[in-house]
Design a protein around this motif. Structure first.
Motif, PDB file in Angstrom:
ATOM      1  N   SER A  34       4.382  43.099   2.089  1.00 17.60           N
ATOM      2  CA  SER A  34       3.279  42.782   1.169  1.00 17.60           C
ATOM      3  C   SER A  34       3.465  41.397   0.567  1.00 17.60           C
ATOM      4  CB  SER A  34       3.205  43.833   0.059  1.00 17.60           C
ATOM      5  OG  SER A  34       2.855  45.096   0.585  1.00 17.60           O
ATOM      6  N   ALA A  35       4.709  41.035   0.257  1.00 20.16           N
ATOM      7  CA  ALA A  35       4.976  39.690  -0.261  1.00 20.16           C
ATOM      8  C   ALA A  35       4.623  38.633   0.789  1.00 20.16           C
ATOM      9  CB  ALA A  35       6.447  39.561  -0.668  1.00 20.16           C
ATOM     10  N   GLY A  36       4.870  38.940   2.063  1.00 24.12           N
ATOM     11  CA  GLY A  36       4.469  38.028   3.128  1.00 24.12           C
ATOM     12  C   GLY A  36       2.966  37.887   3.213  1.00 24.12           C
ATOM     13  N   TYR A  37       2.249  38.984   3.012  1.00 23.35           N
ATOM     14  CA  TYR A  37       0.786  38.923   3.021  1.00 23.35           C
ATOM     15  C   TYR A  37       0.271  38.053   1.880  1.00 23.35           C
ATOM     16  CZ  TYR A  37       1.099  42.963   6.184  1.00 23.35           C
ATOM     17  OH  TYR A  37       1.385  43.802   7.238  1.00 23.35           O
ATOM     18  N   VAL A  38       0.901  38.161   0.719  1.00 23.44           N
ATOM     19  CA  VAL A  38       0.505  37.322  -0.417  1.00 23.44           C
ATOM     20  C   VAL A  38       0.762  35.854  -0.103  1.00 23.44           C
ATOM     21  CG1 VAL A  38       0.980  36.770  -2.837  1.00 23.44           C
ATOM     22  CG2 VAL A  38       0.864  39.150  -2.113  1.00 23.44           C
ATOM     23  N   THR A  39       1.924  35.573   0.494  1.00 22.53           N
ATOM     24  CA  THR A  39       2.280  34.192   0.832  1.00 22.53           C
ATOM     25  C   THR A  39       1.243  33.569   1.753  1.00 22.53           C
ATOM     26  OG1 THR A  39       4.639  34.723   0.616  1.00 22.53           O
ATOM     27  CG2 THR A  39       4.059  32.721   1.832  1.00 22.53           C
TER      28      THR A  39
END
Length: 528
Positions: free
Chosen positions: A190-195
């Motif tokens: 999910s953090a990668g999706y935000v990035t």
């Protein structure tokens, strides 16, 4: 054990991991975003969505190549710098990494080629399938790596074999379903999706400020704002799950993150601000928010969260149990056959073998843990406390940025719904300047996860100081300098290629309002 070698080995792995993690989040998120864009193209037939897919795909390809180049080195470090770690837990840790290479990386690498070179050789649906398989491979890769990392945080499904002096798998399904690994996976992805969402949002905002590729930029911002808002909210929810798992399996990490020195009456408060003082064992000028930490850490109002001082006392008891288990192990090892193993030693090891790792913390002070003094045992117990200050601040930076991402993506989501994405130039500038922030957040998250596990390389099983290879300081310093130089060059190349591609923009943008006139334009071009 030369502790300088341990620190240098940790520094080298931290540098390579932090560099590598600059590329991973963007790869994870962009792979899904371009799959979404191509899905819209296949469903609507509007060629601007194909152009969007190709443009963001170019940036994905640059980032993917750099991620592979920096990631391969990390796996070799386990054998080079952490040879005893590889020997001790290789049967368990190596399996997820091998599966990652066979199942995920090969899948991703194969279909990446089809994505870039198959536009004119495959049907729309076939190419879309290849694009989604690239995204699936990227996320599968993260899954298996985080299963391995999650086992380091919570070593389930394994047991120590006194005969081989190694940890061995007893339940591989338990390794796969490790709750810590699952929480880490969904939170990291999910953090990668935000990035990726903020990257697309920021680049598109720059185009709008420059008045370039406006239709492509607005559509990209709409996708990024919607996807980013969902991902930002999920990061918050899944971060809560990670906190709960820490309270179950890594109590000292949670106490250090909170700089909670004493056990508080339930429900514990959350320290929003303060200055942790390890020497005085208190947090100066602390600002507390009642109940919040109790709800996050225990999801109840009646269960307490132990403080650092209590956990140090507990660690001292674990070390004494570990010494007993170590003594029983020596008796088992001294027996020539199973029949000669004293029943009493076997029973002691079965009862206390799970604590033997704590006895190994004493190897920093004494060659044989059984000869440790009370003072050395107390000091080893204090060593079980990770660096409180860095954990306290990096966690709060990560959380603060996470809240900002929710607000930013929600703002642009509302603006896109009202078709007013370019109504406020100052907001577009905020989006542009926010591009680096997700990387700061994910690097802080990595620091919280890995530094918070110290002094363990395998939580409660193997201290970091015992896991390193027998290398010289000169060798490590030379390789550190080499990695920093090479990785910095790669990072500069990455930035130049990305900026060049962004400045150049899409190679060909199909404007929807020109589609009616395109046949006439083509006919005119042929007559000339």
């Amino acid at each position: 054990m030369d502790l300088d070698i341990v620190d240098l080995s940790r520094l080298q792995f931290a540098i390579t991991a932090l560099y590598h993690f600059l590329f991973v989040p963007l790869t994870l998120g962009l792979s899904v975003l371009i799959a979404i864009m191509e899905t819209v193209y296949v469903m609507t037939g509007r060629t601007i969505w194909r152009d969007m897919t190709k443009f963001w795909g170019i940036l994905f390809g640059i980032n993917f190549a750099m991620g592979v180049a920096t990631g391969v080195v990390m796996e070799f470090q386990f054998g080079m710098n952490w040879s005893y770690y590889s020997h001790y837990v290789g049967d368990i840790f190596g399996a997820p990494l091998a599966i990652e290479g066979l199942m995920a990386f090969f899948l991703e690498a194969t279909f990446v080629g089809l994505f870039f070179f198959g536009w004119d050789r495959m049907t729309k649906v076939q190419h879309l399938t290849a694009t989604w398989l690239v995204a699936l491979g990227s996320n599968f890769s993260a899954l298996w790596i985080l299963i391995a990392n999650g086992w380091m945080q919570n070593p389930v499904g394994a047991a120590f074999n006194p005969q081989t002096m190694r940890m061995e798998v007893t339940d591989f399904f338990a390794v796969l379903t490790n709750p810590v690994a699952q929480a880490k996976f969904v939170h990291t992805v999910s953090a990668g999706y935000v990035t990726a969402s903020l990257f697309v949002l920021g680049v598109s905002a720059w185009y709008l400020l420059k008045g370039r590729h406006v239709p492509l930029a607005k559509r990209s911002m709409t996708v990024a704002a919607s996807f980013g808002l969902a991902a930002s909210l999920s990061v918050v929810v899944l971060g809560d799950e990670s906190g709960y798992q820490s309270s179950e399996h890594q109590k000292m990490k949670l106490a250090a993150i909170e700089a909670m020195w004493e056990t508080e009456p339930p429900p514990a408060s959350f320290t929003a601000f303060g200055f942790p003082d390890r020497e005085a064992r208190e947090t100066h000028y602390a600002v507390h928010i009642p109940w919040v930490m109790g709800l996050i850490g225990t999801r109840s109002l009646t269960q307490e969260i132990p403080g650092i001082n209590q956990l140090v006392d507990d660690a001292e008891g674990y070390i004494r149990d570990g010494i007993d288990a170590y003594d029983a192990l020596q008796a088992i090892r001294a027996a020539k056959t199973d029949a000669e193993i004293p029943a009493e030693a076997r029973q002691r090891f079965e009862d206390k073998g799970a604590r033997m790792g704590y006895a190994l913390l004493l190897m920093r002070y004494v060659d044989d843990p059984r000869h440790a003094t009370d003072e050395q045992i107390r000091q080893a117990a204090m060593d079980s406390v990770p660096p409180v200050g860095p954990l306290f601040w990096t966690f709060r930076i990560m959380v603060g940025l996470g809240v900002f991402f929710v607000l930013l993506t929600a703002t642009f989501f509302v603006l896109s719904a009202r078709h007013r994405l370019d109504a406020h130039p100052w907001l577009l500038k905020v989006a542009v300047w926010s591009i680096p922030l997700p990387w700061i957040a994910v690097e802080c998250g990595w620091i919280v996860a890995e530094v918070g596990r110290q002094p363990w390389v395998i939580e409660g099983v193997l201290p970091t100081a015992m896991a390193v290879s027998n290398l010289g300081a000169g060798t490590l310093l030379l390789t550190i300098a080499g990695f920093v130089l090479i990785y910095t060059v790669l990072f500069v190349i990455e930035m130049k290629l990305m900026l060049k591609a962004i400045r150049k923009g899409p190679p060909h943008v199909s404007e929807p309002h020109l589609s009616f006139y395109q046949p006439m334009i083509d006919k005119l071009a042929r007559t000339r």
